[in-house]
Design a protein around this motif. Structure first.
Motif, PDB file in Angstrom:
ATOM      1  N   UNK A  45      13.518 -57.270   2.637  1.00  0.00           N
ATOM      2  CA  UNK A  45      14.606 -56.621   1.891  1.00  0.00           C
ATOM      3  C   UNK A  45      14.164 -55.216   1.464  1.00  0.00           C
ATOM      4  N   UNK A  46      12.950 -55.136   0.919  1.00  0.00           N
ATOM      5  CA  UNK A  46      12.429 -53.841   0.490  1.00  0.00           C
ATOM      6  C   UNK A  46      12.255 -52.896   1.668  1.00  0.00           C
ATOM      7  N   UNK A  47      11.723 -53.427   2.756  1.00  0.00           N
ATOM      8  CA  UNK A  47      11.512 -52.611   3.959  1.00  0.00           C
ATOM      9  C   UNK A  47      12.835 -51.980   4.399  1.00  0.00           C
ATOM     10  N   UNK A  48      13.873 -52.806   4.432  1.00  0.00           N
ATOM     11  CA  UNK A  48      15.170 -52.302   4.888  1.00  0.00           C
ATOM     12  C   UNK A  48      15.789 -51.355   3.866  1.00  0.00           C
TER      13      UNK A  48
ATOM     14  N   UNK B   5      24.439 -50.788   2.818  1.00  0.00           N
ATOM     15  CA  UNK B   5      25.375 -51.531   3.668  1.00  0.00           C
ATOM     16  C   UNK B   5      24.651 -52.154   4.862  1.00  0.00           C
ATOM     17  N   UNK B   6      23.722 -51.403   5.422  1.00  0.00           N
ATOM     18  CA  UNK B   6      23.011 -51.906   6.600  1.00  0.00           C
ATOM     19  C   UNK B   6      21.903 -52.884   6.250  1.00  0.00           C
ATOM     20  N   UNK B   7      21.415 -52.785   5.033  1.00  0.00           N
ATOM     21  CA  UNK B   7      20.265 -53.597   4.648  1.00  0.00           C
ATOM     22  C   UNK B   7      20.509 -55.089   4.855  1.00  0.00           C
ATOM     23  N   UNK B   8      21.674 -55.539   4.424  1.00  0.00           N
ATOM     24  CA  UNK B   8      21.963 -56.974   4.542  1.00  0.00           C
ATOM     25  C   UNK B   8      21.925 -57.409   5.998  1.00  0.00           C
ATOM     26  N   UNK B   9      22.457 -56.552   6.882  1.00  0.00           N
ATOM     27  CA  UNK B   9      22.467 -56.907   8.303  1.00  0.00           C
ATOM     28  C   UNK B   9      21.045 -56.978   8.854  1.00  0.00           C
ATOM     29  N   UNK B  10      20.237 -55.975   8.482  1.00  0.00           N
ATOM     30  CA  UNK B  10      18.863 -55.932   9.008  1.00  0.00           C
ATOM     31  C   UNK B  10      18.079 -57.161   8.537  1.00  0.00           C
ATOM     32  N   UNK B  11      18.218 -57.497   7.276  1.00  0.00           N
ATOM     33  CA  UNK B  11      17.494 -58.666   6.744  1.00  0.00           C
ATOM     34  C   UNK B  11      17.965 -59.937   7.446  1.00  0.00           C
TER      35      UNK B  11
ATOM     36  N   UNK C   6       7.833 -42.048  -3.502  1.00  0.00           N
ATOM     37  CA  UNK C   6       9.101 -41.610  -2.925  1.00  0.00           C
ATOM     38  C   UNK C   6      10.015 -42.769  -2.577  1.00  0.00           C
ATOM     39  N   UNK C   7       9.466 -43.956  -2.581  1.00  0.00           N
ATOM     40  CA  UNK C   7      10.268 -45.117  -2.175  1.00  0.00           C
ATOM     41  C   UNK C   7      11.403 -45.371  -3.154  1.00  0.00           C
ATOM     42  N   UNK C   8      12.538 -45.756  -2.614  1.00  0.00           N
ATOM     43  CA  UNK C   8      13.686 -46.065  -3.470  1.00  0.00           C
ATOM     44  C   UNK C   8      13.397 -47.287  -4.331  1.00  0.00           C
ATOM     45  N   UNK C   9      12.651 -48.187  -3.737  1.00  0.00           N
ATOM     46  CA  UNK C   9      12.428 -49.447  -4.426  1.00  0.00           C
ATOM     47  C   UNK C   9      11.073 -49.983  -3.981  1.00  0.00           C
ATOM     48  N   UNK C  10      10.429 -50.702  -4.866  1.00  0.00           N
ATOM     49  CA  UNK C  10       9.138 -51.298  -4.513  1.00  0.00           C
ATOM     50  C   UNK C  10       9.295 -52.802  -4.345  1.00  0.00           C
ATOM     51  N   UNK C  11       8.422 -53.347  -3.515  1.00  0.00           N
ATOM     52  CA  UNK C  11       8.493 -54.792  -3.286  1.00  0.00           C
ATOM     53  C   UNK C  11       8.339 -55.563  -4.600  1.00  0.00           C
ATOM     54  N   UNK C  12       7.486 -55.045  -5.478  1.00  0.00           N
ATOM     55  CA  UNK C  12       7.260 -55.748  -6.745  1.00  0.00           C
ATOM     56  C   UNK C  12       8.568 -55.928  -7.520  1.00  0.00           C
TER      57      UNK C  12
ATOM     58  N   UNK D 119      11.308 -56.538  -6.267  1.00  0.00           N
ATOM     59  CA  UNK D 119      12.201 -57.465  -5.557  1.00  0.00           C
ATOM     60  C   UNK D 119      11.668 -58.890  -5.534  1.00  0.00           C
ATOM     61  N   UNK D 120      10.505 -59.087  -6.118  1.00  0.00           N
ATOM     62  CA  UNK D 120       9.941 -60.442  -6.144  1.00  0.00           C
ATOM     63  C   UNK D 120      10.943 -61.368  -6.817  1.00  0.00           C
ATOM     64  N   UNK D 121      11.166 -62.505  -6.232  1.00  0.00           N
ATOM     65  CA  UNK D 121      12.140 -63.445  -6.792  1.00  0.00           C
ATOM     66  C   UNK D 121      13.501 -63.340  -6.143  1.00  0.00           C
ATOM     67  N   UNK D 122      13.698 -62.276  -5.343  1.00  0.00           N
ATOM     68  CA  UNK D 122      14.999 -62.104  -4.684  1.00  0.00           C
ATOM     69  C   UNK D 122      15.306 -63.257  -3.722  1.00  0.00           C
ATOM     70  N   UNK D 123      14.247 -63.877  -3.213  1.00  0.00           N
ATOM     71  CA  UNK D 123      14.464 -64.971  -2.253  1.00  0.00           C
ATOM     72  C   UNK D 123      15.222 -66.129  -2.882  1.00  0.00           C
ATOM     73  N   UNK D 124      15.167 -66.233  -4.200  1.00  0.00           N
ATOM     74  CA  UNK D 124      15.866 -67.335  -4.854  1.00  0.00           C
ATOM     75  C   UNK D 124      17.273 -66.942  -5.302  1.00  0.00           C
TER      76      UNK D 124
END
Lengths: 196, 353
Positions: free
Chosen positions: A26-29, A36-42, B13-19, B21-26
């Protein structure tokens, strides 16, 4: 005695991979394409993983396999977008230009500008290292090249980034909360890496 | 600036970090996606082994009882009806390109040699230069002769083992031929009528020196390589697409193509029109591979290349004739086949791994 079926085993393994890596993909995408595209890529990435579960390596290598898959899917999306863009009329282009966000009010971040001046390939390399925290060996796996080639390419990208920073010359200015650059503070298109 | 500082700058520069997003899988959205995915049809069981007729004994058979082309067609249906049904030859070849790019280069050090071994058979056709003058004829490449090859010619399938030792300062080629076999009773009858010329002429074993190993002159840019191969393939009297795939096969076997070049070759193959995905197969040596094939409508032949999807190594190739071929053989008769062992480094031009 309970005996699990191969189908159950398969689902169990996939679920474990999914839950361990969902936020990463999710973060990568998110860092590379529009929301909008992120959901598709994931979704596509994990669907490929499900269909080819036997090909997904064990352990941490699964994460790299998923990155490599997401990278290809993202590249396909970009090619599709580019095809659509080529078909777009001049009128649409003009309309887009009119709707583009004004950047004049945005004070450019030196690192962001230096980053933007790199080639898409250089940005891609540095992003994989900085955003996905990949080492050279992992980089090679994701990019599908030898470790030596990955190291050399990374070295060149670092050198170019340093040169661009030096060229800009001003003191660094970090932006955003907790060191993050917000969308508003990012030059347009900066984070839309051309991942081909 | 240190590498760490540089990495931190880019990380910022990243919009978001993996940290974050932890827990997003649930999350409900992620769990919904998971449910949808695991509800998708499960992949098929491993494909069945190739039809017996497709795994012919390594030595030549004079007249295959069952057409390989027919067997391959059946196999293709079996393989492509699974969840890989959406997979195409193009997708399989692009995947091979990705794998090829990740493979380490096999570079011989000082005093080392790249050892390459192949085993197979190919047809040799002898044509009488002038009927009735006693000339025994000369070996010729088969389908280049105008008209039917059944009048004054006979064709044999010659088994061969080729071994190459490639080194920085030169190397060695050794080719060992086996006993030729007639492809049909008609070939044998014409050979008898011609006075039983010595078949050893077309089945000579020999050894020859090889020049120093030099980089292969092939672009690693797929666009440039495509143009290069298209140009090379044109005007050879063969179908353009099939000739291009043949050239790809030529460059993948017995060469020191770099990983980038091999990746480009597979990428080019993915773009060639008319390439079919045969599917997952087992080669003559019992190795699992993935096969693609293309028909040459000019010469009425079908070329099949089998590669290892795990390593991208070319495992095997095969050429069979199609209906209406110049030989007059039943469709599916094999005229070329070979298997390739994985290249390995050895320490002398006589050593084997």
């Amino acid at each position: 005695m309970t005996v699990s079926s191969p189908v159950d085993d398969r689902r169990e393994r996939f679920t474990a991979i999914y839950e361990a890596n969902y936020h990463r993909i999710l973060g990568y995408a998110l860092r590379r394409t529009s929301r909008d595209n992120t959901a598709d890529v994931v979704a596509e990435t994990f669907l490929v993983a499900w269909r080819r579960l036997d090909d997904v390596p064990e352990g941490d290598l699964a994460r790299l396999w998923l990155y490599a898959t997401a990278r290809r899917i993202l590249a396909n999306h970009r090619r599709a977008e580019q095809r659509r863009e080529r078909l777009a009329s001049a009128a649409i282009a003009l309309a887009d230009a009119a709707a583009a966000p004004a950047l004049v009010d945005v004070e450019p971040n030196r690192a962001a500008v230096a980053f933007e001046r790199l080639s898409s390939g250089e940005r891609k390399l540095l992003a994989l290292v900085a955003w996905e925290e990949l080492g050279a060996a992992e980089l090679a796996t994701v990019l599908g090249c030898s470790r030596g080639a990955a190291r050399i390419r990374l070295h060149r990208a670092r050198r170019r980034f340093a040169q661009e920073l030096a060229r800009l010359g001003k003191p660094l200015k970090r932006r955003g909360i907790a060191g993050h650059v917000t969308d508003a503070g990012t030059p347009a298109g900066l984070l839309e890496l051309e991942d081909t | 600036m240190s590498e760490t500082d540089q990495t931190t700058l880019v990380a910022d520069l990243a919009r978001v970090r993996d940290d974050d997003l932890v827990g997003e899988a649930t999350s409900r959205r992620a769990q919904q996606l998971l449910s949808e995915i695991v509800a998708a049809p499960a992949p098929p069981p491993p494909p069945p082994r190739r039809h017996a007729a497709a795994v012919l004994p390594h030595r030549v058979v004079s007249q295959p009882a069952v057409s390989f082309a027919a067997a391959a067609a059946v196999l293709a249906v079996v393989v492509t009806t699974g969840s890989r049904g959406a997979e195409t030859a193009s997708a399989a070849l692009r995947q091979a390109a990705d794998v090829a790019r990740a493979q380490p280069a096999l570079v011989p050090g000082r005093g080392q040699y790249v050892y390459v071994r192949s085993e197979g058979a190919a047809v040799m056709t002898s044509v009488l230069a002038a009927a009735g003058n006693g000339d025994r004829g000369t070996p010729a490449d088969p389908p280049k002769v105008e008209g039917s090859l059944t009048q004054n010619a006979w064709t044999v399938l010659v088994p061969r083992v080729r071994e190459l030792w490639w080194g920085r300062s030169g190397g060695r080629l050794q080719e060992t031929s086996g006993e030729p076999a007639f492809l049909s009773a008609g070939d044998r009858a014409r050979w008898v009528a011609a006075g039983r010329p010595d078949l050893a002429e077309v089945a000579r074993s020999f050894t020859a020196p090889l020049p120093p190993l030099v980089p292969l002159e092939l672009s690693s840019d797929p666009d440039a390589l495509y143009a290069q191969l298209e140009k090379d393939a044109a005007g050879r009297g063969n179908g353009l697409s099939s000739e291009m795939l043949t050239l790809v096969g030529d460059a993948l076997r017995e060469t020191n193509a770099t990983p980038a070049q091999r990746a480009a070759l597979y990428t080019v193959a993915a773009r060639i029109s008319g390439v079919d995905l045969v599917g997952d197969v087992t080669d003559q040596d019992g190795r699992a591979g993935r096969a693609v094939a293309i028909d040459d409508e000019v010469n009425k032949t079908r070329l099949t290349l089998t590669f290892d999807p795990e390593t991208s190594a070319l495992l095997a190739e095969e050429q069979v004739v199609l209906a209406g071929n110049a030989y007059g053989y039943p469709a599916g008769t094999r005229i070329v086949h070979a298997t390739y062992a994985p290249p390995a480094l050895v320490d002398s031009p006589d050593a084997r791994p």
